[in-house]
Design an enzyme around this catalytic site. Structure first.
Site, PDB file in Angstrom:
ATOM      1  CG  HIS A 169      35.788  41.996  35.634  1.00  0.00           C
ATOM      2  ND1 HIS A 169      36.341  41.143  36.562  1.00  0.00           N
ATOM      3  CD2 HIS A 169      36.645  42.049  34.595  1.00  0.00           C
ATOM      4  CE1 HIS A 169      37.504  40.712  36.091  1.00  0.00           C
ATOM      5  NE2 HIS A 169      37.719  41.249  34.897  1.00  0.00           N
TER       6      HIS A 169
ATOM      7  CD  GLU B 279      37.267  39.269  30.946  1.00  0.00           C
ATOM      8  OE1 GLU B 279      38.392  39.641  30.620  1.00  0.00           O
ATOM      9  OE2 GLU B 279      36.785  39.527  32.055  1.00  0.00           O
TER      10      GLU B 279
HETATM   11  P1  PGA Z   1      43.879  39.096  32.896  1.00  0.00           P
HETATM   12  O1  PGA Z   1      42.500  39.757  33.294  1.00  0.00           O
HETATM   13  O2  PGA Z   1      44.229  39.608  31.513  1.00  0.00           O
HETATM   14  O3  PGA Z   1      44.852  39.548  33.915  1.00  0.00           O
HETATM   15  O4  PGA Z   1      43.662  37.610  32.894  1.00  0.00           O
HETATM   16  C1  PGA Z   1      41.485  39.919  32.340  1.00  0.00           C
HETATM   17  C2  PGA Z   1      40.301  40.595  32.947  1.00  0.00           C
HETATM   18  O5  PGA Z   1      40.064  40.398  34.141  1.00  0.00           O
HETATM   19  O6  PGA Z   1      39.569  41.342  32.286  1.00  0.00           O
END
Ligand code: PGA
Length: 254
Positions: free
Chosen positions: A97, A167
């Protein structure tokens, strides 16, 4: 799991009490029970794992964790091993992450976490994403190298235990998600890099999720236009009214 969409809820360091963790988990389980086209994975902080466990052995509700130790067992204060997670009925674990990468996890560390996870039989949700973008496309080079070095310790037979979560770091915890059209392009790109590593046959099958400011308003379009296999959801996953709408909206996609 066929073509069911996968929605992974990353609770991060929330909520603050066991009482609230039980409440959120129970509500999430109940919503999942009424839906048929999605699988929900809930990733609470370790200490709340038992509160979120899949009590009734539902087919479309799963327990996940937010990280895993690079070590197998022994003198590693504060660490949680993949085997411990397995013994708590955890099925999924998030690795790499961006918040962990920002706190010091290098690609090498992430790849060690990933190896521990898949060796223990957990399904790993591997987060990848660029910190920024530019006209020259250097973010693509960055992403390619990040994915390749993260997958470095993984043999092809373990690749089926990997799910990619794209992401873009600038969209995590932000106001707006990435545009769905761009999500589509980027999901193809990460799939292509995965195929470069493991070959076409395995690469075709890998699931790609999108994460970063997903909420009940944008989830449907991200899935439909972004053509991703699911979503990694942060803030909205602990906001039960919003998460409930999000799950229903994705479940209704034909
Ligand atoms: P968020 O976080 O949906 O609050 O932007 C996503 C994540 O960190 O996986």
């Amino acid at each position: 799991m066929a073509n069911n969409k996968l929605i992974v809820g990353n609770w991060k360091m929330n909520p603050e009490t066991l009482f609230d963790a039980k409440r959120i988990a129970t509500k999430t389980r109940n919503i999942a029970k009424s839906l048929t086209n999605i699988h929900v994975v809930v990733c609470p902080p370790f200490v709340f794992a038992s509160a979120a466990v899949n009590r009734n052995k539902m087919d479309n509700y799963h327990l996940g964790a937010q990280t895993v130790s690079i070590n197998e067992n022994g003198p590693y204060t504060g660490e949680i091993s993949a085997t411990m997670l397995k013994s708590l009925d955890v099925e999924y674990v998030i690795v790499g992450h961006s918040e962990e990468r920002a706190a010091g996890d290098t690609d090498e560390i992430v790849s060690k976490r990933l190896a521990r996870a898949v060796d223990a039989g957990l399904t790993a949700v591997v987060c990848v994403g660029e910190r920024s973008r530019d006209e020259e496309g250097s973010h693509l080079e960055f992403l390619k190298s990040q994915i390749k070095s993260t997958l470095a310790n993984i043999s092809a037979d373990k690749a089926k235990k990997i799910i990619l979560a794209y992401e873009p770091v600038w969209a995590v915890g932000a106001k707006e998600a990435m545009l769905p059209e761009q999500i589509y392009e980027m999901s193809l790109f990460v799939k292509k890099v995965f195929s470069d590593v493991f070959g076409q046959e395995i690469g075709m099958k890998v699931k790609v999720l999108y994460g970063g400011s997903v909420n009940f308003r944008n989830a449907e379009e991200i899935i439909k236009v972004g053509k991703v296999d699911g979503l990694l959801v942060g803030r909205e996953s602990v906001n039960i009214p919003g998460f409930s709408e999000l799950l229903k909206a994705v479940d209704a996609i034909k």
